[in-house]
Write a protein that holds these residues in place. Structure first.
Motif, PDB file in Angstrom:
ATOM      1  N   ARG A 134      50.194 -59.078  41.513  1.00  0.00           N
ATOM      2  CA  ARG A 134      49.559 -57.970  40.807  1.00  0.00           C
ATOM      3  C   ARG A 134      49.524 -56.665  41.616  1.00  0.00           C
ATOM      4  O   ARG A 134      49.908 -55.607  41.121  1.00  0.00           O
ATOM      5  CB  ARG A 134      48.133 -58.424  40.503  1.00  0.00           C
ATOM      6  N   ASP A 135      49.072 -56.769  42.861  1.00  0.00           N
ATOM      7  CA  ASP A 135      48.937 -55.551  43.670  1.00  0.00           C
ATOM      8  C   ASP A 135      50.292 -54.917  43.953  1.00  0.00           C
ATOM      9  O   ASP A 135      50.440 -53.694  43.906  1.00  0.00           O
ATOM     10  CB  ASP A 135      48.215 -55.868  44.982  1.00  0.00           C
TER      11      ASP A 135
ATOM     12  N   GLY B   9      49.737 -56.343  35.140  1.00  0.00           N
ATOM     13  CA  GLY B   9      48.667 -56.914  35.952  1.00  0.00           C
ATOM     14  C   GLY B   9      47.262 -56.507  35.558  1.00  0.00           C
ATOM     15  O   GLY B   9      46.311 -56.738  36.291  1.00  0.00           O
ATOM     16  N   LEU B  10      47.112 -55.893  34.381  1.00  0.00           N
ATOM     17  CA  LEU B  10      45.770 -55.490  33.956  1.00  0.00           C
ATOM     18  C   LEU B  10      45.053 -56.598  33.189  1.00  0.00           C
ATOM     19  O   LEU B  10      43.851 -56.557  33.015  1.00  0.00           O
ATOM     20  CB  LEU B  10      45.843 -54.245  33.061  1.00  0.00           C
TER      21      LEU B  10
ATOM     22  N   THR C  66      40.733 -56.420  36.547  1.00  0.00           N
ATOM     23  CA  THR C  66      41.536 -56.465  35.328  1.00  0.00           C
ATOM     24  C   THR C  66      40.647 -56.096  34.154  1.00  0.00           C
ATOM     25  O   THR C  66      39.453 -55.895  34.313  1.00  0.00           O
ATOM     26  CB  THR C  66      42.115 -57.871  35.085  1.00  0.00           C
TER      27      THR C  66
ATOM     28  N   ALA D 182      45.145 -49.521  36.746  1.00  0.00           N
ATOM     29  CA  ALA D 182      46.592 -49.689  36.838  1.00  0.00           C
ATOM     30  C   ALA D 182      47.132 -49.143  38.158  1.00  0.00           C
ATOM     31  O   ALA D 182      48.273 -49.376  38.509  1.00  0.00           O
ATOM     32  CB  ALA D 182      47.277 -49.000  35.669  1.00  0.00           C
TER      33      ALA D 182
ATOM     34  N   TYR E 270      52.162 -46.961  34.778  1.00  0.00           N
ATOM     35  CA  TYR E 270      51.659 -47.386  33.478  1.00  0.00           C
ATOM     36  C   TYR E 270      50.952 -46.222  32.827  1.00  0.00           C
ATOM     37  O   TYR E 270      50.034 -45.646  33.404  1.00  0.00           O
ATOM     38  CB  TYR E 270      50.707 -48.580  33.655  1.00  0.00           C
TER      39      TYR E 270
ATOM     40  N   LYS F  25      51.466 -53.137  40.868  1.00  0.00           N
ATOM     41  CA  LYS F  25      50.756 -51.871  40.654  1.00  0.00           C
ATOM     42  C   LYS F  25      51.319 -50.752  41.516  1.00  0.00           C
ATOM     43  O   LYS F  25      51.373 -49.602  41.092  1.00  0.00           O
ATOM     44  CB  LYS F  25      49.260 -52.047  40.971  1.00  0.00           C
ATOM     45  N   ARG F  26      51.760 -51.105  42.729  1.00  0.00           N
ATOM     46  CA  ARG F  26      52.300 -50.074  43.616  1.00  0.00           C
ATOM     47  C   ARG F  26      53.649 -49.554  43.131  1.00  0.00           C
ATOM     48  O   ARG F  26      53.997 -48.414  43.371  1.00  0.00           O
ATOM     49  CB  ARG F  26      52.443 -50.621  45.042  1.00  0.00           C
TER      50      ARG F  26
ATOM     51  N   PRO G 133      46.966 -48.672  42.428  1.00  0.00           N
ATOM     52  CA  PRO G 133      46.665 -49.601  43.525  1.00  0.00           C
ATOM     53  C   PRO G 133      45.434 -49.185  44.321  1.00  0.00           C
ATOM     54  O   PRO G 133      45.547 -48.855  45.481  1.00  0.00           O
ATOM     55  CB  PRO G 133      47.936 -49.545  44.381  1.00  0.00           C
TER      56      PRO G 133
END
Lengths: 310, 376
Positions: A73-74, A53-54, B374, B218, A82, A77-78, B220
């Motif tokens: 994406r969020d 998601g970057l 991003t 990266a 990475y 990330k949770r 949250p």
């Protein structure tokens, strides 16, 4: 059928005129360790970034842990860890402060205990108040890994985690990765090291943005259709330059005192080896297994041809 | 070539190549001097004319009208308000709506005819002595000239050289005309602008330069959380700075503080946050820390020159005043001078505080929209 942790199709990323990632499909089952290999600038980092998601892909779609890589994406990330290629923690914070920060960002309950546990696992309790910048490369990598698994992610995306790290540190790093995979964590790890590639359950090879090969190390070697021979004897290694431009030869490289020759064409190898044997007396040639490295050099050559043809 | 000059040449060409790649620095070096030259060359005027004034007239007669027009003809006064009472006139002065209040007493003509010397009161908002000084020194001569011309025949009871009317000047808020009283609160605005914008201007660029941004993205953490988290500690640092400046102002210069500390506190917190948010916005635009610092300077220059800190705000041409109004420091300096020197209460500075709040909302919106979640 196993549940796929990563399932992406036709990922494309362009920077200006250059297509960095060109229609890459990737499926990785839960709990698998997938090695992501390819030459520098082949699009490994860009692909990893799109999965976590970057980066937003220009084309293509897919899911990571069942979440859409763009809309979810969020959520990704949770649940993902990475580890960036460049050390991403704060060098002007102490080891403990860095872990505290990460633990708080992920909203972990009982930050103090979690961080203490992580420090204990790392064996860094006695150095927890040291500035992170003072750690050696190997320790930094281990700390970065510890930081990105603290929130118990379901998937780990590691971007060349062991670049520039000594063999012992690499070994323990990989032991840790296998331990994590045993707990059911999926790992996608990019690397340049062949021994690391062989420690993965499966390998994905990318060159010039295109996915060139998928499978286990054995499968990839078997599917390559490469043949190899090895020439031994005093001074065999010095004859490598002689064969490098020989017709049909993929690679001719010295390994210690031996000369390793490989090509998809068995006749070409025999012809080349015959030349070597003629050039110098007292050498012996025998058939050998092509190595993973041979395959990758071969694939890279193919990809270059494609890139030129396109 | 000798070893020295060869190596010197190597260094010079390397530096030149790097400079050429840094387009922004390059542009700044040429654009900044021109912009500033034009801006400040045309905008700055240390002899402000047409200052807003109120007239409080208790007599409307030929004589009063000619005195008023004499004052107006100096060019320094522009009569824009006609309050009906002393209280109303006072409020105008305190809010800063007018720079002067001219009071014409009742029975002016009769008193002059009787040979008394009635007083015309000119009250000035002297918080900035530089603004009012030239006006006040011009007014006396103008009034006496007019009187000499007007008072003929029966009205001319006075001998040559004596005054028929006395012009009394009353410098409010800063009776001794001490420049420091004006400079120190203004300086507070400038110091805060400088330090706060610079602090956060490096906030995001530093993450990119040290390679920690990718890791941060990266995780949250949301843009607003990043921004608020980076700003909050500096609000406290800024508040400490304010405290230090205030204590120093009192101890070293004896600058008074007559207003409400609560109003002052509210204004300080809002102003700090606006500046920090501006710095944060810069850091989302700048590509490296050097650019961020350059942007901060580019922002600071007009804050010093056009905010009314260094030069009288009302002396600037209209367009420059409009430009000045867009800067937080302008409004903050007005609030701070109002509170510290004039004892302004909350309703009197509410407008300026509202403007600062509005700026805060705009800047935060821009910063959030500029902040990328991003690496695209």
């Amino acid at each position: 059928m196993t549940v796929l942790a990563i399932d992406v199709h036709g990922l494309v990323k362009r920077y200006g005129q250059r297509t960095v990632v060109d229609h890459v499909d990737l499926q990785i089952g839960t709990g698998r360790i997938c090695g992501f290999l390819g030459p520098n600038g082949s699009g490994k980092t860009t692909t990893l970034r799109m999965i976590c998601g970057l980066l937003t892909p220009d084309e293509g779609n897919g899911t990571c842990l069942g979440e859409d890589i763009i809309a979810g994406r969020d959520a990704i990330k949770r649940q993902a860890g990475y580890m960036t290629q460049r050390f991403g923690l704060y060098e002007d914070l102490t080891i403990r402060e860095n872990l505290d920060f990460v633990a708080r960002v992920y909203g972990l309950a009982d930050v103090n205990r979690q961080v203490s546990d992580a420090l204990a696992r790392l064996g860094l309790e006695s150095r927890q108040n040291q500035l992170t910048g003072s750690l050696s490369g190997g320790w930094k990598q281990r700390l970065a890994l510890a930081a990105c698994v603290m929130h118990q992610p379901k998937i780990l995306l590691l971007d060349e985690p062991t670049a520039g790290v000594d063999p012992k540190a690499r070994r323990s790093f990989w032991d840790e990765i296998h331990a994590l995979a045993a707990e059911g964590i999926t790992v996608l790890v990019s690397t340049h090291y062949m021994d690391e590639a062989e420690r993965c359950h499966e390998i994905a090879y990318i060159a010039y943005g295109k996915l060139m090969a998928r499978g286990t190390a054995e499968e990839i070697i078997a599917h390559s259709g490469l043949k190899a021979m090895v020439v031994t004897g005093a001074g065999a290694d010095r004859l490598a330059p002689l064969l490098r431009d020989a017709p049909g030869i993929t690679a001719a490289a010295a390994f210690g005192t031996a000369l390793h020759v490989c090509s998809p064409d068995a006749d070409a190898i025999r012809a080349a080896v015959a030349r070597v044997l003629k050039a110098q007396a007292g050498l012996r040639a025998e058939d050998a297994e092509p190595t993973l490295e041979d395959v990758f050099i071969h694939l890279m050559g193919q990809a270059t041809d494609n890139a030129v043809a396109a | 070539m000798s070893g020295f000059s060869r190596r010197l040449w190597a260094m010079m060409t390397k530096e030149a190549h790097q400079l050429r790649r840094d387009r922004m620095t390059f542009a700044m070096m040429f654009v900044m001097p021109i912009v500033q030259l034009v801006l400040f060359g045309f905008a700055i005027n240390t002899d402000p004319k047409g200052l807003p004034a109120a007239i409080l007239a208790y007599e409307h007669s030929t004589l009063s009208r000619s005195i008023i027009s004499a004052i107006g003809n100096t060019g320094y006064f522009a009569f824009v308000q006609e309050p009906q009472s002393e209280a109303e006139a006072d409020a105008l002065l305190q809010r800063g709506d007018v720079q002067f209040v001219v009071t014409i007493p009742g029975n002016l003509t009769r008193n002059v005819m009787r040979g008394d010397v009635p007083g015309i009161l000119i009250e000035a908002d002297a918080t900035d002595p530089a603004t009012t000084g030239p006006a006040l020194s011009a007014v006396n001569a103008a009034v006496s000239q007019t009187l000499a011309r007007e008072l003929t025949g029966v009205l001319n009871r006075h001998q040559a050289g004596t005054q028929a009317v006395e012009v009394r000047l009353h410098r409010r808020y800063n009776p001794e005309g001490i420049t420091r009283f004006n400079v120190v609160p203004g300086l507070l605005g400038i110091i805060l602008t400088m330090t706060m914008v610079m602090m956060t201007a490096l906030a995001v660029t530093r993450e990119y330069e040290r390679g920690t941004m990718e890791n941060l993205l990266a995780m949250p953490v949301k843009p607003l959380e990043v921004m608020a988290g980076k700003i909050a500690p500096y609000v406290i640092i800024g508040a400490m700075q304010v405290f230090v400046v205030l204590v120093a102002a009192k101890l070293l210069f004896g600058v008074p503080f007559v207003g409400s500390p609560a109003v002052f506190g509210v204004a300080v917190v809002i102003f700090l946050t606006v500046n920090l948010a501006i710095g944060f916005t810069f850091s989302t635009i700048a590509r490296n820390q050097l650019q961020a610092v350059q942007m901060s300077f580019f922002f600071l220059m007009p804050a010093i020159l056009l905010s009314g800190f260094a030069f009288p705000f009302r002396g600037m041409p209209g367009w420059a005043q409009v430009l000045g109004e867009t800067m937080p420091a302008t409004h903050f300096i007005r609030i701070i001078r109002g509170v510290m020197l004039k004892g302004a209460s909350f309703p009197q500075v509410a407008n300026e505080i509202a403007v600062l709040l509005f700026m805060l909302v705009i800047v935060v919106a821009v910063a959030i929209s500029r902040y990328r979640v991003t690496l695209d």
